[in-house]
Design a protein around this motif. Structure first.
Motif, mmCIF file in Angstrom:
data_model
loop_
_atom_site.group_PDB
_atom_site.id
_atom_site.type_symbol
_atom_site.label_atom_id
_atom_site.label_comp_id
_atom_site.label_asym_id
_atom_site.label_seq_id
_atom_site.Cartn_x
_atom_site.Cartn_y
_atom_site.Cartn_z
ATOM 1 N N SER A 108 7.422 -0.677 2.256
ATOM 2 C CA SER A 108 7.170 -0.644 3.776
ATOM 3 C C SER A 108 6.042 0.457 4.264
ATOM 4 O O SER A 108 5.680 0.574 4.551
ATOM 5 C CB SER A 108 7.620 -1.730 4.662
ATOM 6 N N LEU A 109 7.589 1.354 3.985
ATOM 7 C CA LEU A 109 7.365 2.770 4.927
ATOM 8 C C LEU A 109 7.039 3.159 4.307
ATOM 9 O O LEU A 109 5.454 4.273 4.260
ATOM 10 C CB LEU A 109 8.568 3.678 4.705
ATOM 11 N N LEU A 110 6.703 3.568 2.859
ATOM 12 C CA LEU A 110 6.516 4.046 1.500
ATOM 13 C C LEU A 110 4.341 3.922 1.922
ATOM 14 O O LEU A 110 3.411 4.409 1.496
ATOM 15 C CB LEU A 110 6.436 4.194 0.037
ATOM 16 N N LEU A 111 4.089 2.269 1.796
ATOM 17 C CA LEU A 111 3.232 1.309 2.276
ATOM 18 C C LEU A 111 2.202 2.160 2.484
ATOM 19 O O LEU A 111 0.996 2.268 2.839
ATOM 20 C CB LEU A 111 2.927 0.478 1.390
ATOM 21 N N GLY A 112 3.356 2.011 4.316
ATOM 22 C CA GLY A 112 2.502 2.232 5.433
ATOM 23 C C GLY A 112 2.102 3.501 5.407
ATOM 24 O O GLY A 112 1.125 4.115 5.921
ATOM 25 N N LEU A 113 3.120 4.291 5.186
ATOM 26 C CA LEU A 113 2.561 6.700 4.958
ATOM 27 C C LEU A 113 1.300 6.364 4.331
ATOM 28 O O LEU A 113 0.004 7.361 5.042
ATOM 29 C CB LEU A 113 3.904 7.069 4.459
ATOM 30 N N GLY A 114 1.617 5.717 2.979
ATOM 31 C CA GLY A 114 0.195 6.147 1.762
ATOM 32 C C GLY A 114 -1.186 6.124 2.813
ATOM 33 O O GLY A 114 -2.378 6.362 2.854
#
Lengths: 318, 288
Positions: A108-114
């Motif tokens: 979720s963090l990577l997706l959110g950051l992207g």
């Protein structure tokens, strides 16, 4: 870029205090009440504090008492906690919660950051529409999300199996096997939770002043360097807040599990919240369940401390 | 030659934008797809739901909604949800703005300690409160009442934090000007600070409203009688579906209609106010 605030202990409307003679010793409360400002501040804060004492502090004290006693109200020391260590159902629920967090939080963090970087970039016109689309899952309740996804996973009615059948594979009955049910729940959780990561990180990115990028470009820094050396340090505190919140959310979901697998197959998708809820209200053992609540509280605080320690590195002042 | 260079550059730019955006658009589609599927399934006749997967329904029916409305006291549950959520929003915004103002703009002994006390309570799991509060509700005999639905969610630290962050960046000059004009501290708060905090108020209102509208566990526990259920709790009856998909079981249309009835009010509320929400979130900025 800090906001001017509270630099001097006495400024603005409080300045008149400087001319007041220190009062004679008449106790701390009298001293506090001497000033009109203090009385106003107290009046503003007391309603919130009362509500918190009633709804937060009282339950904590009560839980403390519950743990140390049994169903008959007899004091049994730490027996509830020691019993927990040999409870395999509890262990399973704890492991399930942690496993879920380990998968869901980084994804979720990577997706959110992207997504935050993409929406923030110059390629995104009409940012408001994109933001609205992306955070819509936050507005839907766990029960609604769970029921929606349950249909999506349905072997014949759902769409998740469509690509598989097109490839000539057998449709998977996602929610009936422990492994696939875990994957299915992780997907639902990522869908439900990553908008929060996106929202927080987007707000964090908005705090980064744009002119530092121009300065970096003038100095010949590549975009990658600029991202790694400037953006990341700026959003690190926000990143750790997001990590903590996502961890809390993902270990604590109960509605999505209730609506999709109802803890099944068997007890394969029991998480801590589910265990605590079942123990308190279905098996009616609130004393024993309180011990599990304490373990959950400790787990959250330990994880929070770790995240803050390793992720929250304040920018060096230059 | 210059001409073709411009063309290649344009082409490259277009390609880059396309490569960057196609995953974005795909994500956005996937994001909304479950919601779309819910709405579509809720208006398909049963035989279409069971026979196949078509993305656009060939036949639309409102039967599922009719069944749900006829079989349940939807109006009563809806009223319960509205009354509860609106009261919680109003109450916690009042408490939060008062405390947030005091914590951000006033100096008094113990200010920092109180702030950290409030913040640390954000990490306490809700499970901690539920058993003691439930026992408390039973002892006071206030189950099946608005009192038990509204009061516990009122004590939320989030609006305090939101308002404090907002009021921290409130310009001191305005405060001084108000004081010069003879405004008391409370008058400054009410007439100057609060109207300027509109973005924070609206963002907070949206988050608290949806949070309470969607809350499940607490209203499930305190509602013993059907007439005191909230909408999500009441509609949960329809969500118990067969997950194997072996039989030609019906009820999927009704389930999706029930879930849509729960979800639509918050979605509409959000879409109407989303501009203010985004403004609030980016302005308040939740300082790092």
């Amino acid at each position: 870029m800090s906001v001017p605030q509270d630099i001097s202990p006495m400024s603005g409307a409080d300045a008149h205090r400087a001319h007041v003679q220190p009062p004679a010793r008449e106790g701390i409360w009298a001293e506090i009440f001497r000033y009109r400002d203090n009385r106003v501040a107290l009046a503003l804060i007391v309603p919130s504090l009362l509500a918190l004492i009633l709804v937060q502090l009282y339950p904590i004290l009560y839980t403390g008492w519950l743990i140390l006693t049994n169903e008959k109200g007899v004091f049994i020391g730490l027996a509830n906690l020691t019993r927990l260590t040999s409870d395999t159902i509890f262990r399973g629920a704890l492991i399930f919660s942690l496993k879920m967090a380990i998968v869901v939080v980084p994804v979720s963090l990577l997706l959110g950051l992207g997504l935050a970087l993409l929406i923030r970039s110059e390629y995104a016109g009409r940012k408001a529409i994109w933001i609205s689309i992306l955070i819509i899952p936050l507005m839907v309740s766990e029960i609604v999300a769970g029921t929606m996804w349950k249909i999506m996973y349905h072997p014949t009615l759902g769409l998740v199996n469509v690509p598989l059948t097109l490839l000539g594979l057998e449709p998977i009955i996602w929610l009936m096997k422990a492994n696939t049910a875990f994957i299915a729940l992780c997907i639902v959780e990522v869908w439900r939770i990553s908008p929060l990561a996106f929202l927080l990180l987007y707000a964090g990115l908005n705090q980064v002043p744009r002119d530092i990028y121009e300065a970096a470009a003038v100095d010949g820094a590549t975009r990658w360097r600029a991202f790694w050396d400037m953006t990341i340090p700026y959003i690190r505190p926000m990143f750790s807040i997001a990590t903590i919140l996502l961890f809390v959310w993902s270990t604590r979901t109960i509605g999505t599990i209730a609506a999709t697998t109802a803890g099944g197959p068997g007890r394969a998708t029991w998480n801590l919240s589910w265990y605590i809820y079942g123990m308190s209200f279905q098996r009616l053992k609130p004393h024993y369940a309180s011990a599990a609540v304490i373990v959950m509280l400790l787990m959250t605080y330990i994880a929070g401390a770790i995240f803050v320690k390793y992720l929250w590195v304040e920018r060096k002042q230059r | 030659m210059a001409h073709s260079m411009i063309n290649t550059r344009l082409l490259l730019r277009f390609l880059r934008t396309f490569i960057l955006w196609s995953p974005g658009a795909l994500v956005a589609l996937l994001w909304l797809f479950p919601l779309y599927w819910m709405l579509i399934t809720s208006v398909k006749p049963d035989r279409l739901i069971l026979t196949g997967i078509d993305l656009i329904p060939t036949e639309v029916t409102w039967d599922h909604y009719r069944t749900v409305v006829a079989d349940t006291p939807v109006g009563r549950w809806f009223t319960n949800s509205i009354v509860t959520s609106v009261s919680v929003v109003a109450g916690s915004l009042v408490l939060g703005s008062l405390t947030g103002f005091a914590l951000a703009r006033m100096h008094f002994p113990g200010r920092t300690a109180i702030f950290w006390l409030l913040i640390s309570s954000l990490m306490i799991p809700p499970e901690m409160g539920i058993v003691p509060l439930f026992i408390g509700v039973l002892r006071l005999d206030i189950q099946d009442s608005y009192l038990s639905l509204i009061v516990p969610p009122l004590a939320s630290v989030f609006p305090v934090y939101l308002y404090r962050q907002f009021f921290l960046s409130f310009p001191r000059e305005l405060e001084d000007a108000a004081a010069m004009d003879g405004c008391s501290r409370f008058g400054t708060f009410l007439r100057v600070a609060l109207p300027l905090a509109k973005p924070a108020t609206l963002a907070g209102a949206i988050l608290i409203f949806t949070g309470n509208w969607n809350s499940f566990l607490w209203p499930l526990l305190v509602a013993f009688k059907s007439e005191w259920k909230t909408l999500p709790v009441g509609m949960a009856v329809y969500t118990r579906l067969d997950i194997q998909g072996t039989a030609t079981q019906s009820g999927y249309g009704e389930a999706m209609a029930a879930v849509a009835i729960v979800a639509l009010p918050t979605l509409i509320f959000f879409l109407v106010l989303q501009r203010y929400f985004i403004e609030g979130v980016t302005q308040v900025g939740i300082k790092g």
